[in-house]
Design a protein around this motif. Structure first.
Motif, PDB file in Angstrom:
ATOM      1  N   GLU A   3     -15.087  14.132   4.154  1.00  0.00           N
ATOM      2  CA  GLU A   3     -16.413  13.854   3.622  1.00  0.00           C
ATOM      3  C   GLU A   3     -17.347  15.003   3.973  1.00  0.00           C
ATOM      4  O   GLU A   3     -17.280  15.541   5.074  1.00  0.00           O
ATOM      5  N   ARG A 128      -9.034  -2.201   6.321  1.00  0.00           N
ATOM      6  CA  ARG A 128      -9.666  -0.883   6.432  1.00  0.00           C
ATOM      7  C   ARG A 128      -9.987  -0.305   5.052  1.00  0.00           C
ATOM      8  O   ARG A 128     -11.010   0.355   4.870  1.00  0.00           O
ATOM      9  N   GLY A 129      -9.123  -0.554   4.086  1.00  0.00           N
ATOM     10  CA  GLY A 129      -9.373  -0.070   2.728  1.00  0.00           C
ATOM     11  C   GLY A 129     -10.615  -0.706   2.124  1.00  0.00           C
ATOM     12  O   GLY A 129     -11.447  -0.016   1.521  1.00  0.00           O
ATOM     13  N   HIS A 131     -13.053  -2.049   3.819  1.00  0.00           N
ATOM     14  CA  HIS A 131     -14.172  -1.564   4.633  1.00  0.00           C
ATOM     15  C   HIS A 131     -14.608  -0.175   4.156  1.00  0.00           C
ATOM     16  O   HIS A 131     -15.815   0.093   4.031  1.00  0.00           O
ATOM     17  N   ASN A 132     -13.645   0.697   3.878  1.00  0.00           N
ATOM     18  CA  ASN A 132     -13.975   2.033   3.364  1.00  0.00           C
ATOM     19  C   ASN A 132     -14.680   1.956   2.016  1.00  0.00           C
ATOM     20  O   ASN A 132     -15.611   2.718   1.746  1.00  0.00           O
ATOM     21  N   GLU A 133     -14.231   1.041   1.170  1.00  0.00           N
ATOM     22  CA  GLU A 133     -14.863   0.873  -0.135  1.00  0.00           C
ATOM     23  C   GLU A 133     -16.320   0.437   0.030  1.00  0.00           C
ATOM     24  O   GLU A 133     -17.222   0.971  -0.619  1.00  0.00           O
ATOM     25  N   SER A 135     -18.192   0.971   2.631  1.00  0.00           N
ATOM     26  CA  SER A 135     -18.902   2.093   3.245  1.00  0.00           C
ATOM     27  C   SER A 135     -19.279   3.135   2.193  1.00  0.00           C
ATOM     28  O   SER A 135     -20.374   3.704   2.224  1.00  0.00           O
ATOM     29  N   THR A 136     -18.372   3.375   1.265  1.00  0.00           N
ATOM     30  CA  THR A 136     -18.642   4.328   0.183  1.00  0.00           C
ATOM     31  C   THR A 136     -19.784   3.832  -0.694  1.00  0.00           C
ATOM     32  O   THR A 136     -20.680   4.608  -1.066  1.00  0.00           O
ATOM     33  N   MET A 150     -19.323   9.603   6.558  1.00  0.00           N
ATOM     34  CA  MET A 150     -18.487   8.417   6.360  1.00  0.00           C
ATOM     35  C   MET A 150     -18.386   7.576   7.629  1.00  0.00           C
ATOM     36  O   MET A 150     -18.436   6.343   7.556  1.00  0.00           O
ATOM     37  N   ARG A 154     -19.500   3.742   7.786  1.00  0.00           N
ATOM     38  CA  ARG A 154     -18.572   2.666   8.170  1.00  0.00           C
ATOM     39  C   ARG A 154     -19.221   1.753   9.207  1.00  0.00           C
ATOM     40  O   ARG A 154     -19.122   0.530   9.117  1.00  0.00           O
TER      41      ARG A 154
END
Length: 167
Positions: A3, A128-129, A131-133, A135-136, A150, A154
């Motif tokens: 990032e 986690r996936g 959560h990343n989405e 966060s994005t 990032m 998060r």
């Protein structure tokens, strides 16, 4: 995938978040796991973050995070209590991802009690996936308002999730 980091000068000169305050009226008592995640996210945010309100000088900032009338409120002030900026964001773009994250967290916490290590790992990867989405999406919503990396996004998403728990 790497990032881009916001204002590296801010990080070098010590600017960023020095405190995060969650509005008690916006948050309800939740599960011990969510309370722990919230405490860890706040601790980690204060320890290391990239947080720079756009158009503001490099400084130490305090973030008051709340949910008011189904809107996410980022009220930023300086360490010496001077108001800097307040951004009010709709929670609508985050609703589905928060709901999905809540479901997968429930599955994860249940798996910790009863599942095999490989099952726990699979659920955690999915968690986690999602959560990343989230966060994005949060980074996109803050674009042009507050620059974050990032890792900071998060941790902020974890807090948004904790705040949303009351609803």
């Amino acid at each position: 995938m790497s990032e881009p980091e916001p204002d590296t000068e801010a990080r070098k000169s010590g600017g960023g978040l020095v405190d995060v305050i969650l509005d008690e009226a916006s948050i309800a008592r939740s599960t011990p796991e969510v309370e722990h995640d919230r405490a860890v996210a706040i601790y980690d945010l204060i320890e290391e973050n990239a947080f720079q309100p756009v158009g503001q000088p490099v400084a130490n900032y305090v973030l008051n995070l709340s949910v008011i009338e189904k809107r996410l409120v980022f009220a930023v002030r300086t360490e010496d209590d001077r108001d800097v900026v307040t951004h009010v964001l709709s929670l609508s773009p985050l609703r589905k991802i928060i709901k999905d994250y809540d479901l997968i967290c429930d599955s994860y916490y249940e798996a910790i009690r009863h599942a095999t290590p490989s099952q726990i790992e699979a659920i955690d990867m999915g968690r986690r996936g999602v959560h990343n989405e989230g966060s994005t999406i949060l980074m996109e919503r803050l674009a042009g308002k507050i620059e974050v990396d990032m890792a900071t996004a998060r941790r902020l998403f974890t807090l948004v999730y904790a705040l949303h728990w009351k609803g």
